[in-house]
Design an enzyme around this catalytic site. Structure first.
Site, PDB file in Angstrom:
ATOM      1  N   VAL B  13       0.706  -1.152  -0.041  1.00 11.80           N
ATOM      2  CA  VAL B  13      -0.190   0.003  -0.020  1.00 11.80           C
ATOM      3  C   VAL B  13       0.968   1.317  -0.134  1.00 11.80           C
ATOM      4  O   VAL B  13       2.048   1.140   0.122  1.00 11.80           O
ATOM      5  CB  VAL B  13      -0.862   0.078   1.204  1.00 11.80           C
ATOM      6  CG1 VAL B  13      -1.730  -1.240   1.158  1.00 11.80           C
ATOM      7  CG2 VAL B  13      -0.009   0.015   2.578  1.00 11.80           C
ATOM      8  N   CYS B  14       0.231   2.353  -0.303  1.00 14.99           N
ATOM      9  CA  CYS B  14       1.111   3.746  -0.068  1.00 14.99           C
ATOM     10  C   CYS B  14       1.584   4.025   1.367  1.00 14.99           C
ATOM     11  O   CYS B  14       0.958   3.544   2.243  1.00 14.99           O
ATOM     12  CB  CYS B  14       0.157   4.711  -0.817  1.00 14.99           C
ATOM     13  SG  CYS B  14      -0.273   4.901  -2.380  1.00 14.99           S
ATOM     14  N   PRO B  15       2.589   4.509   1.726  1.00 14.36           N
ATOM     15  CA  PRO B  15       3.843   4.912   0.458  1.00 14.36           C
ATOM     16  C   PRO B  15       4.426   4.052  -0.329  1.00 14.36           C
ATOM     17  O   PRO B  15       5.357   4.438  -0.935  1.00 14.36           O
ATOM     18  CB  PRO B  15       4.416   6.161   1.300  1.00 14.36           C
ATOM     19  CG  PRO B  15       4.384   5.490   2.702  1.00 14.36           C
ATOM     20  CD  PRO B  15       3.163   4.779   2.903  1.00 14.36           C
TER      21      PRO B  15
END
Lengths: 289, 75
Positions: B13-15
């Protein structure tokens, strides 16, 4: 679903291994600096294989050691012969009430490893002396002068210049701090700034004059920044410049410092070729002069 | 368009989608193409935007089944 996906990209060079062989934990731990262009995977690998020696686990050495550990410097050496005292804790933030009475080098090692267990910490529970300085300084990439006395500062300077070892110098008193970075023979050294130490008693110590804890905090953080920049090869170092910090007026000033061709340590014809040529007992004067 | 390197960051997932893409791109030479395979929907906008902000060229963003395939040319 996965299978059909694999089939679609069959034959391409695929990799689930992380770039630069960094572990998942390392990518998460260092993510905020990994995305900096000046650090990246290459810089992180340089940091992880670098070795920094910190002389003095006090007001300057505390933040320097913690920030270097946090950044992932591979090996950190701590030289300090003192034990943690209650009066240290106002500024020496690597130690704690729990570690009062323990050797500072050991207390610092525990704090570093609690912050980042990946760091290899080497402790030297001794004072830096003319007799052991060249040995202690062997094998390091960068040195942080976190000492609290002129004798050790001159000793670090002379030994680092002899060995061609870069170091960050800093000093603090009351609300004032100053720092400069020395890359021997590429710029001036501490003896180009002050030829010899002031006579004992001429300049008060922090014990006598006091110091606000945040002042070595700011200076030590700058020293760690210089070490990191040197290791990753980013930006401009504080070479040939002295940064002066006044916390009361909250001002930073800087002045230019030139290499003195007649400097006994780093000049064109250096007199200090080994440490026995200096009398470190008094004002760190060169005996041959 | 054939990629010089492909990185499978499905599950990220981000980041970290961006962190890993950026690191993978750092290992390539200028002009080479990186293929990024991911399944975190917000990253489909974030990763190309971050890549372009760094000066790289996003060549394509395609949906492949449940996943996404992004091609980026290194500046």
């Amino acid at each position: 679903m996965r299978k059909s996906f694999e089939a679609r990209f069959l034959g391409q060079k695929r990799s689930t291994k992380n770039p630069f062989d960094l572990s998942q934990d390392q990518i998460v731990r260092y993510s905020r600096q990994l995305i900096l262009k000046e650090v990246g995977g290459k810089g992180q690998k340089k940091l992880m294989s670098s070795k920094v020696l910190i002389v003095g686990a006090g007001g300057l050495g505390s933040p320097a050691a913690l920030y270097l550990a946090a950044a992932g410097v591979g090996r950190i050496g701590i030289v300090d012969s003192d034990k943690v005292d209650l009066s240290n804790l106002q500024r020496q933030i690597i130690h704690s009430t729990r570690t009062i009475g323990r050797p500072k080098a050991v207390s610092a090692k525990d704090a570093i490893q609690a912050l980042n267990p990946e760091v290899d910490v080497v402790t030297f529970e001794e004072r830096l002396e003319p007799e052991n300085a060249l040995d202690l300084l062997k094998g390091w990439d960068f040195v942080i002068d976190g000492s609290d006395n002129f004798r050790t500062k001159f000793l670090i300077n002379d030994a680092c210049v002899i060995k061609g070892l870069p170091f960050s110098h800093a000093g603090v008193l009351r609300f004032i701090g100053m720092t400069t970075t020395v890359i021997p023979r590429q710029g001036p050294c501490y003896r180009c700034l002050i030829r010899e130490a002031p006579p004992p008693g001429a300049v008060p110590t922090c014990q006598e004059a006091g110091v606000l804890g945040t002042v070595p905090g700011v200076m030590g953080a700058i020293q760690a920044t210089e070490a990191i920049k040197f290791i990753i090869g980013a930006g401009n170092l504080l070479v040939g410049r002295v940064l002066y910090f006044d916390a009361l007026s909250m001002r930073f000033d800087q002045f230019e410092l030139r290499r003195n061709p007649k400097c006994p340590s780093c000049g064109d014809r250096p007199v200090i070729k080994d440490l026995s040529q200096v009398d470190y007992g008094n004002v760190c004067r060169v005996k041959a002069e | 368009m054939k990629a010089d390197r492909s990185i499978d960051i499905r599950g990220e997932v981000c980041p970290y989608t961006f962190v890993k893409s950026k690191l993978a791109l750092e290992e390539l030479e200028s002009g080479q193409v990186l293929e990024i395979i991911l399944d975190h929907d917000p990253a489909v906008e974030n990763v190309p935007r971050s890549m372009e902000a760094d000066g790289h060229k996003v060549l394509s963003v395609k949906k492949v089944g449940k996943d996404w395939k992004i091609l980026v040319r290194k500046a």
